[in-house]
Design a protein around this motif. Structure first.
Motif, PDB file in Angstrom:
ATOM      1  N   VAL A  29       0.834  -1.192   0.000  1.00 44.47           N
ATOM      2  CA  VAL A  29       0.000   0.000   0.000  1.00 44.47           C
ATOM      3  C   VAL A  29       0.870   1.243   0.000  1.00 44.47           C
ATOM      4  O   VAL A  29       1.784   1.384   0.797  1.00 44.47           O
ATOM      5  N   SER A  30       0.590   2.143  -0.921  1.00 44.81           N
ATOM      6  CA  SER A  30       1.250   3.441  -0.970  1.00 44.81           C
ATOM      7  C   SER A  30       0.201   4.489  -0.656  1.00 44.81           C
ATOM      8  O   SER A  30      -0.779   4.630  -1.378  1.00 44.81           O
ATOM      9  N   THR A  31       0.388   5.206   0.423  1.00 44.65           N
ATOM     10  CA  THR A  31      -0.651   6.122   0.864  1.00 44.65           C
ATOM     11  C   THR A  31      -0.617   7.461   0.153  1.00 44.65           C
ATOM     12  O   THR A  31      -1.589   8.177   0.155  1.00 44.65           O
ATOM     13  N   ASN A  32       0.507   7.813  -0.476  1.00 41.81           N
ATOM     14  CA  ASN A  32       0.636   9.088  -1.152  1.00 41.81           C
ATOM     15  C   ASN A  32       0.209  10.244  -0.270  1.00 41.81           C
ATOM     16  O   ASN A  32      -0.465  11.157  -0.693  1.00 41.81           O
ATOM     17  N   SER A  33       0.588  10.180   0.981  1.00 46.53           N
ATOM     18  CA  SER A  33       0.180  11.246   1.878  1.00 46.53           C
ATOM     19  C   SER A  33       1.230  12.343   1.910  1.00 46.53           C
ATOM     20  O   SER A  33       2.423  12.090   1.813  1.00 46.53           O
ATOM     21  N   PHE A  34       0.750  13.559   2.015  1.00 50.14           N
ATOM     22  CA  PHE A  34       1.604  14.724   2.124  1.00 50.14           C
ATOM     23  C   PHE A  34       1.689  15.116   3.594  1.00 50.14           C
ATOM     24  O   PHE A  34       0.793  14.803   4.373  1.00 50.14           O
ATOM     25  N   PRO A  35       2.740  15.821   3.977  1.00 52.39           N
ATOM     26  CA  PRO A  35       2.814  16.295   5.366  1.00 52.39           C
ATOM     27  C   PRO A  35       1.600  17.162   5.695  1.00 52.39           C
ATOM     28  O   PRO A  35       1.054  17.845   4.827  1.00 52.39           O
ATOM     29  N   GLU A  36       1.196  17.128   6.943  1.00 56.33           N
ATOM     30  CA  GLU A  36       0.049  17.920   7.383  1.00 56.33           C
ATOM     31  C   GLU A  36       0.336  19.404   7.171  1.00 56.33           C
ATOM     32  O   GLU A  36       1.453  19.871   7.371  1.00 56.33           O
ATOM     33  N   ILE A  37      -0.683  20.140   6.771  1.00 48.95           N
ATOM     34  CA  ILE A  37      -0.545  21.579   6.575  1.00 48.95           C
ATOM     35  C   ILE A  37      -0.784  22.269   7.909  1.00 48.95           C
ATOM     36  O   ILE A  37      -1.819  22.090   8.535  1.00 48.95           O
ATOM     37  N   ILE A  38       0.218  23.028   8.317  1.00 51.54           N
ATOM     38  CA  ILE A  38       0.127  23.768   9.571  1.00 51.54           C
ATOM     39  C   ILE A  38      -0.373  25.173   9.245  1.00 51.54           C
ATOM     40  O   ILE A  38       0.139  25.834   8.349  1.00 51.54           O
ATOM     41  N   GLU A  39      -1.397  25.610   9.954  1.00 48.50           N
ATOM     42  CA  GLU A  39      -1.979  26.936   9.720  1.00 48.50           C
ATOM     43  C   GLU A  39      -1.351  27.960  10.646  1.00 48.50           C
ATOM     44  O   GLU A  39      -1.063  27.646  11.788  1.00 48.50           O
ATOM     45  N   PRO A  40      -1.179  29.208  10.244  1.00 44.38           N
ATOM     46  CA  PRO A  40      -1.361  29.664   8.874  1.00 44.38           C
ATOM     47  C   PRO A  40      -0.235  29.114   8.008  1.00 44.38           C
ATOM     48  O   PRO A  40       0.899  29.008   8.464  1.00 44.38           O
ATOM     49  N   HIS A  41      -0.552  28.756   6.806  1.00 48.87           N
ATOM     50  CA  HIS A  41       0.416  28.096   5.920  1.00 48.87           C
ATOM     51  C   HIS A  41       1.275  29.151   5.238  1.00 48.87           C
ATOM     52  O   HIS A  41       1.112  29.443   4.058  1.00 48.87           O
ATOM     53  N   ASN A  42       2.209  29.726   6.000  1.00 47.04           N
ATOM     54  CA  ASN A  42       3.075  30.774   5.448  1.00 47.04           C
ATOM     55  C   ASN A  42       4.229  30.136   4.669  1.00 47.04           C
ATOM     56  O   ASN A  42       4.470  28.937   4.766  1.00 47.04           O
ATOM     57  N   PRO A  43       4.949  30.930   3.867  1.00 47.11           N
ATOM     58  CA  PRO A  43       6.010  30.362   3.017  1.00 47.11           C
ATOM     59  C   PRO A  43       7.080  29.589   3.781  1.00 47.11           C
ATOM     60  O   PRO A  43       7.560  28.555   3.295  1.00 47.11           O
ATOM     61  N   GLU A  44       7.456  30.040   4.959  1.00 50.46           N
ATOM     62  CA  GLU A  44       8.484  29.340   5.733  1.00 50.46           C
ATOM     63  C   GLU A  44       7.998  27.965   6.167  1.00 50.46           C
ATOM     64  O   GLU A  44       8.734  26.977   6.078  1.00 50.46           O
ATOM     65  N   GLN A  45       6.748  27.877   6.639  1.00 49.45           N
ATOM     66  CA  GLN A  45       6.194  26.581   7.042  1.00 49.45           C
ATOM     67  C   GLN A  45       6.046  25.654   5.845  1.00 49.45           C
ATOM     68  O   GLN A  45       6.317  24.463   5.932  1.00 49.45           O
ATOM     69  N   ALA A  46       5.602  26.204   4.722  1.00 47.25           N
ATOM     70  CA  ALA A  46       5.445  25.391   3.513  1.00 47.25           C
ATOM     71  C   ALA A  46       6.793  24.835   3.066  1.00 47.25           C
ATOM     72  O   ALA A  46       6.902  23.661   2.711  1.00 47.25           O
ATOM     73  N   GLU A  47       7.814  25.671   3.101  1.00 45.34           N
ATOM     74  CA  GLU A  47       9.150  25.226   2.708  1.00 45.34           C
ATOM     75  C   GLU A  47       9.658  24.135   3.642  1.00 45.34           C
ATOM     76  O   GLU A  47      10.215  23.125   3.187  1.00 45.34           O
ATOM     77  N   GLN A  48       9.464  24.313   4.942  1.00 40.64           N
ATOM     78  CA  GLN A  48       9.906  23.305   5.917  1.00 40.64           C
ATOM     79  C   GLN A  48       9.148  21.991   5.752  1.00 40.64           C
ATOM     80  O   GLN A  48       9.679  20.925   6.026  1.00 40.64           O
ATOM     81  N   SER A  49       7.901  22.056   5.281  1.00 41.62           N
ATOM     82  CA  SER A  49       7.106  20.849   5.046  1.00 41.62           C
ATOM     83  C   SER A  49       7.528  20.121   3.776  1.00 41.62           C
ATOM     84  O   SER A  49       7.023  19.037   3.491  1.00 41.62           O
ATOM     85  N   GLY A  50       8.420  20.743   3.009  1.00 44.81           N
ATOM     86  CA  GLY A  50       8.887  20.103   1.780  1.00 44.81           C
ATOM     87  C   GLY A  50       8.147  20.551   0.538  1.00 44.81           C
ATOM     88  O   GLY A  50       8.363  20.014  -0.547  1.00 44.81           O
TER      89      GLY A  50
END
Length: 156
Positions: A29-50
């Motif tokens: 099974v491949s879940t194809n899950s992305f890291p959870e989005i942390i709010e507010p989803h600012n550019p620094e958080q998005a970058e750290q999430s990959g």
């Protein structure tokens, strides 16, 4: 004693060989899950999430985007989340999952003040191509999509 051990070993092997061949037990099974989005989803958080982050001043994690494009070209499964930011700072998120033959695109503009509040939209496309704008800028776009208009474009 040796004879009973041999019979016991053969019985165990036969029982093991007769296990169910039900596909649900043998599929990896491949879940194809992305890291959870942390709010507010600012550019620094998005970058750290990959995420590949697209801002007016440029792109962050560009290597992840280049790898995704290369994998699609070579028909290797991959996935990437691209978060683009509007002039006002609203996040528009594209999750792209390539299964080796098609790209499943999910578009979410619910974090943008001018975005749709109708939820996430999906589309299935066959590939990635390039398009030149009237101003001469080149963008990557999804090609051969089921729904006529793809909402995805990223600067090359």
């Amino acid at each position: 004693m040796k004879k009973s051990m041999l019979i016991l070993s053969l019985a165990i092997m036969l029982l093991t060989a007769c296990e169910s061949n039900d596909e649900t037990t043998n599929i990896s099974v491949s879940t194809n899950s992305f890291p959870e989005i942390i709010e507010p989803h600012n550019p620094e958080q998005a970058e750290q999430s990959g995420d590949v982050v697209v801002l007016l001043e440029g792109m962050r994690n560009q290597d992840k985007w280049k790898t995704f494009v290369k994998n699609v070209k070579n028909k290797h499964q991959d996935q990437v989340r691209v978060t683009m930011y509007t002039l006002e700072g609203g996040a528009i998120i594209h999750e792209l999952i390539y299964d080796g033959s098609a790209i499943q695109s999910t578009y979410d503009d619910s974090r943008d003040a001018y975005g749709s509040k109708q939820g996430r939209k999906t589309n299935t496309c066959k590939g990635i191509g390039t398009m030149k704008s009237e101003q001469g800028r080149v963008f990557y776009v999804l090609t051969d999509c089921e729904k006529e208009v793809s909402t995805f474009s990223i600067p090359k």
